[in-house]
Design an enzyme around this catalytic site. Sequence first.
Site, PDB file in Angstrom:
ATOM      1  N   HIS A   1      -5.598   2.796   1.413  1.00 50.00           N
ATOM      2  CA  HIS A   1      -4.859   3.979   1.847  1.00 50.00           C
ATOM      3  C   HIS A   1      -5.519   4.670   3.063  1.00 50.00           C
ATOM      4  O   HIS A   1      -4.856   4.974   4.047  1.00 50.00           O
ATOM      5  CB  HIS A   1      -4.752   5.016   0.723  1.00 50.00           C
ATOM      6  CG  HIS A   1      -4.127   4.490  -0.536  1.00 50.00           C
ATOM      7  ND1 HIS A   1      -3.194   3.476  -0.542  1.00 50.00           N
ATOM      8  CD2 HIS A   1      -4.289   4.833  -1.832  1.00 50.00           C
ATOM      9  CE1 HIS A   1      -2.812   3.245  -1.794  1.00 50.00           C
ATOM     10  NE2 HIS A   1      -3.475   4.043  -2.595  1.00 50.00           N
TER      11      HIS A   1
ATOM     12  N   ASP B   1       0.904  -1.140   0.000  1.00 49.05           N
ATOM     13  CA  ASP B   1       0.000   0.000   0.000  1.00 49.05           C
ATOM     14  C   ASP B   1       0.942   1.187   0.000  1.00 49.05           C
ATOM     15  O   ASP B   1       1.575   1.476   1.024  1.00 49.05           O
ATOM     16  CB  ASP B   1      -0.868  -0.012   1.265  1.00 49.05           C
ATOM     17  CG  ASP B   1      -1.773   1.195   1.330  1.00 49.05           C
ATOM     18  OD1 ASP B   1      -1.339   2.286   0.918  1.00 49.05           O
ATOM     19  OD2 ASP B   1      -2.910   1.071   1.805  1.00 49.05           O
ATOM     20  N   HIS B   2       1.088   1.869  -1.120  1.00 48.75           N
ATOM     21  CA  HIS B   2       2.201   2.809  -1.220  1.00 48.75           C
ATOM     22  C   HIS B   2       2.089   3.976  -0.250  1.00 48.75           C
ATOM     23  O   HIS B   2       3.055   4.669   0.002  1.00 48.75           O
ATOM     24  CB  HIS B   2       2.398   3.278  -2.673  1.00 48.75           C
ATOM     25  CG  HIS B   2       1.440   4.337  -3.110  1.00 48.75           C
ATOM     26  ND1 HIS B   2       0.162   4.051  -3.520  1.00 48.75           N
ATOM     27  CD2 HIS B   2       1.569   5.682  -3.210  1.00 48.75           C
ATOM     28  CE1 HIS B   2      -0.447   5.183  -3.847  1.00 48.75           C
ATOM     29  NE2 HIS B   2       0.386   6.182  -3.676  1.00 48.75           N
TER      30      HIS B   2
HETATM   31  C1  BG6 Z   1      -3.462   4.670  -6.174  1.00 44.89           C
HETATM   32  C2  BG6 Z   1      -4.829   4.681  -6.776  1.00 44.89           C
HETATM   33  O1  BG6 Z   1      -3.333   3.611  -5.270  1.00 44.89           O
HETATM   34  O2  BG6 Z   1      -3.246   5.884  -5.499  1.00 44.89           O
HETATM   35  C3  BG6 Z   1      -4.994   5.871  -7.706  1.00 44.89           C
HETATM   36  O3  BG6 Z   1      -5.045   3.481  -7.489  1.00 44.89           O
HETATM   37  C4  BG6 Z   1      -4.629   7.148  -7.004  1.00 44.89           C
HETATM   38  O4  BG6 Z   1      -6.326   5.942  -8.175  1.00 44.89           O
HETATM   39  C5  BG6 Z   1      -3.284   7.022  -6.327  1.00 44.89           C
HETATM   40  O5  BG6 Z   1      -4.593   8.190  -7.955  1.00 44.89           O
HETATM   41  C6  BG6 Z   1      -2.974   8.226  -5.461  1.00 44.89           C
HETATM   42  O6  BG6 Z   1      -1.654   8.141  -5.006  1.00 44.89           O
HETATM   43  P1  BG6 Z   1      -0.869   9.412  -4.534  1.00 44.89           P
HETATM   44  O7  BG6 Z   1       0.446   8.873  -4.075  1.00 44.89           O
HETATM   45  O8  BG6 Z   1      -0.776  10.319  -5.709  1.00 44.89           O
HETATM   46  O9  BG6 Z   1      -1.681   9.987  -3.423  1.00 44.89           O
END
Ligand code: BG6
Length: 520
Positions: free
Chosen positions: A273, A210-211
């Site tokens: 997230h 989960d980045h």
């Molecule tokens: C991803 C989603 O996990 O996170 C995307 O699949 C989203 O839809 C993205 O745009 C948002 O990531 P960040 O790091 O730009 O907040």
Amino acid sequence: MREPAADELLRDDRYDDEEGVDYDVVPERPSGPEGAGTLAGYTLKPPPDQDIILVGATGDLARRKLIPAIYDLFIDGLLPNEGAIIGYAREETDDETFKLRAANAIKAHARRPLYDEAWIELRDRLVYVPRSAGGLGFAGKRTTKDRRLIYLSTPPTAVPGLVDEIAEANLVEGTRLVIEKPFGFDLGSSQDLDRRLRGHFDESQIFRIDHYLGKETVQNIMVLRFGNHIWERVWNRDAIDHVQITVAESIGTGGRAAFYDGVGAMRDIIQNHALQVLSMVAMEPPINFTANAIRDETAKALQAMKLVQPKDVVRGQYTSGTVEGRPALGYREETGVPPDSETETYVALRAEIDNWRWAGVPFYLRTGKRLPRRDTEVLISFKEAPVHLWESVGLDMDEHRPNHLAIRIQPDEGITFTFMAKVPGPEIGLRAVNMHFSYEDSFMTEPAEAYERLLFDAMDGDAMLFLRDDAVRRSWEVLQPVLDDMPPLQFYPAGSWGPRGADALIGERRWHMHEKHIPH
Ligand code: BG6
């Protein structure tokens, strides 16, 4: 909403920039990959030699995040010293095209320019294997090492089949498997996936990514809480009125409509997230700073969550409008989206955590695409003073706002504490003022890309920032009543802060950013 077939989803893989690349951007790079590397200023040893197999290598995530992160790790000396980088996908293309696209992806999305010398070294390690060449088993034959990272950058429906394929190709031993969220499609399918994974892999080999957990500012929630005694004293139901977690995006589906339409905001952002951020805000102090101690506590916080009920959820979908000064199509008008799509691009919900620390404190979560701007924030809203002393001197109490702590995840990463101060002058006048910490000002740097840290950790076998099976299961469980009985869609114009129902959901407490910025 119907569950899309894996085949259909994989067709979303596309490149818009394969017209050739100008290699001589910068003649040489500042440092070599030999010896120790650096990540965010820390000196680290590169991970052990291993191959990387990128499954879904022609997809959007690989292009925008994974390949650029691999390049930036290489520049920092943090890629394994040896090992192939094997791109694997359905598309029939060849090594040369894959390399060309990788160079373009790096130019467009890496933190560093495409250095000539670095690229020449890195491109030699790139290989492309189309699925038709004999599946993952064949890709495995192109590996050069006994150890490998297999990164499944694919939609959830494709994952179970790929897990079986890895096992059939005898690639389990020596593999660390990285899986992208969402893990499954609902509680049932995530449990099936788990059974399948456990049938072949040990939990220590599985890295559920989960980045958001790779973001410095998300990790800093723990440091703020457990590195500063002062907050811990007030981090509970005695002092806190409610918590807001917002993940706002101005982008739409960004060419990923075929993927997105099968997923929607609840599964794309809330289930992972937003709930991960919630678990860090709500967790108890871990007994030490190890992967399992931390994951025990975040899992316990989710365990204490009450199941979210449909009445506490607002689902929205954007119609056409104006975002950041530019006209934007409605979701149903976008290429690849069925004109009657019921997929939500916005969710707001109220959650509760039923434990001694949080009983009675609502957590409001919201996320949306095509909102006025990109803005991810945790707001801790403290209770009002017990007595409104200022009314006795005739002050307008609407001017008085309770203290709050805004933890900005992105952009403008930082933390702001808002409190009341006396307006200069002979009379008593109150105004809300801010105390502000900015990452950039304090550390003279912007936080690094989450995927660099996470790829490095996975190659190095460190699971602290990856999800454990129990947390994933619980985060599906708490949302399952809503997934079973989705509230009807409410529409909002692109460029607004979402449907009106979301304002009704939070009521007098009000969403934090609405006050300061573009109102409905
Ligand atoms: C991803 C989603 O996990 O996170 C995307 O699949 C989203 O839809 C993205 O745009 C948002 O990531 P960040 O790091 O730009 O907040």
